[in-house]
Motif scaffolding. Sequence first.
Motif, PDB file in Angstrom:
ATOM      1  N   GLY A 234       0.764  -1.283  -0.103  1.00  0.00           N
ATOM      2  CA  GLY A 234      -0.059   0.097   0.023  1.00  0.00           C
ATOM      3  C   GLY A 234       0.326   1.201   0.313  1.00  0.00           C
ATOM      4  N   LEU A 235       1.921   1.093  -0.163  1.00  0.00           N
ATOM      5  CA  LEU A 235       3.328   1.560  -0.202  1.00  0.00           C
ATOM      6  C   LEU A 235       2.717   3.905  -1.380  1.00  0.00           C
ATOM      7  CD1 LEU A 235       6.179   2.817   0.742  1.00  0.00           C
ATOM      8  CD2 LEU A 235       7.161   2.359  -1.422  1.00  0.00           C
TER       9      LEU A 235
ATOM     10  N   LYS B 294       9.200   7.074   7.385  1.00  0.00           N
ATOM     11  CA  LYS B 294       9.839   6.340   7.844  1.00  0.00           C
ATOM     12  C   LYS B 294       8.804   5.098   8.566  1.00  0.00           C
ATOM     13  CE  LYS B 294      13.037   4.862  11.448  1.00  0.00           C
ATOM     14  NZ  LYS B 294      14.235   5.292  11.757  1.00  0.00           N
ATOM     15  N   PRO B 295       7.423   5.494   9.349  1.00  0.00           N
ATOM     16  CA  PRO B 295       6.855   4.152  10.155  1.00  0.00           C
ATOM     17  C   PRO B 295       6.327   3.952   8.821  1.00  0.00           C
ATOM     18  CG  PRO B 295       6.253   6.597  10.384  1.00  0.00           C
ATOM     19  CD  PRO B 295       7.277   6.888   9.500  1.00  0.00           C
ATOM     20  N   ILE B 296       5.952   4.250   7.514  1.00  0.00           N
ATOM     21  CA  ILE B 296       5.169   3.936   6.152  1.00  0.00           C
ATOM     22  C   ILE B 296       6.131   3.205   5.850  1.00  0.00           C
ATOM     23  CG2 ILE B 296       4.124   4.849   4.067  1.00  0.00           C
ATOM     24  CD1 ILE B 296       3.157   6.985   5.265  1.00  0.00           C
TER      25      ILE B 296
ATOM     26  N   ALA C 130       7.936  -4.743   5.610  1.00  0.00           N
ATOM     27  CA  ALA C 130       7.424  -5.787   7.379  1.00  0.00           C
ATOM     28  C   ALA C 130       6.103  -6.614   6.402  1.00  0.00           C
ATOM     29  CB  ALA C 130       8.094  -5.287   8.087  1.00  0.00           C
ATOM     30  N   ASP C 131       5.435  -6.024   6.079  1.00  0.00           N
ATOM     31  CA  ASP C 131       4.436  -6.267   5.894  1.00  0.00           C
ATOM     32  C   ASP C 131       4.816  -7.349   4.119  1.00  0.00           C
ATOM     33  OD1 ASP C 131       1.616  -6.505   5.977  1.00  0.00           O
ATOM     34  OD2 ASP C 131       0.976  -5.738   4.601  1.00  0.00           O
TER      35      ASP C 131
ATOM     36  N   ALA D 108       7.403 -13.567   1.509  1.00  0.00           N
ATOM     37  CA  ALA D 108       8.978 -14.146   1.871  1.00  0.00           C
ATOM     38  C   ALA D 108       8.718 -15.498   2.122  1.00  0.00           C
ATOM     39  CB  ALA D 108       9.716 -13.781   2.460  1.00  0.00           C
ATOM     40  N   HIS D 109       9.546 -16.080   1.418  1.00  0.00           N
ATOM     41  CA  HIS D 109       9.749 -18.279   1.517  1.00  0.00           C
ATOM     42  C   HIS D 109      10.147 -17.959   3.517  1.00  0.00           C
ATOM     43  CE1 HIS D 109       8.952 -19.452  -1.947  1.00  0.00           C
ATOM     44  NE2 HIS D 109       9.349 -18.372  -1.972  1.00  0.00           N
TER      45      HIS D 109
END
Length: 164
Positions: A30-31, A116-118, A124-125, A131-132
């Motif tokens: 959602g960047l 930064k928080p976004i 991380a999301d 990611a595997h």
Amino acid sequence: MIKFKIEETNEKLTPYTGLGIVGQLLSKTGLSTRLDQLPIPGVKTTPDVSNSDVAKSYLGLLCQGKSDFECVEEFREEPFYQYALDINAVPSCSTLRQRLNDISTIHADTGSSTWKPILLEESADLVQKHAHLLTPITLENDKPYLPLDVDVTPFDNSDTQNKK
């Protein structure tokens, strides 16, 4: 003796096709929506270059190992770069530098910049969802670290053959 056959072609070759994968990964976040909702300091009208275009342009540079703002100039008229990263307008080096400088201001109430928080949450999301299985490593300080290595240079070897 090596012999070369030189042919004229209308094909356009690009050394950064791996950015297509980067663009696909960015599309899973959602960047763009989140960054474009943020105001731009000192700007009251809609800018020619959105926050998401600035972020994706710089991410595209970083994925190629380029961190200098001036490096963006070679991609301003490059259709593949814009298409792969879903960029409407690649910023000039001065726009890129100024916008990133503007958002780097630390806010007293949050202790971080507005982006930064976004960026941290979306990163991380993305890793969590796509990611595997990732296994952390522990270093001397007993803190777990997660190595992340992404190769953005795929090769199409479909027309190659083993010759004996």
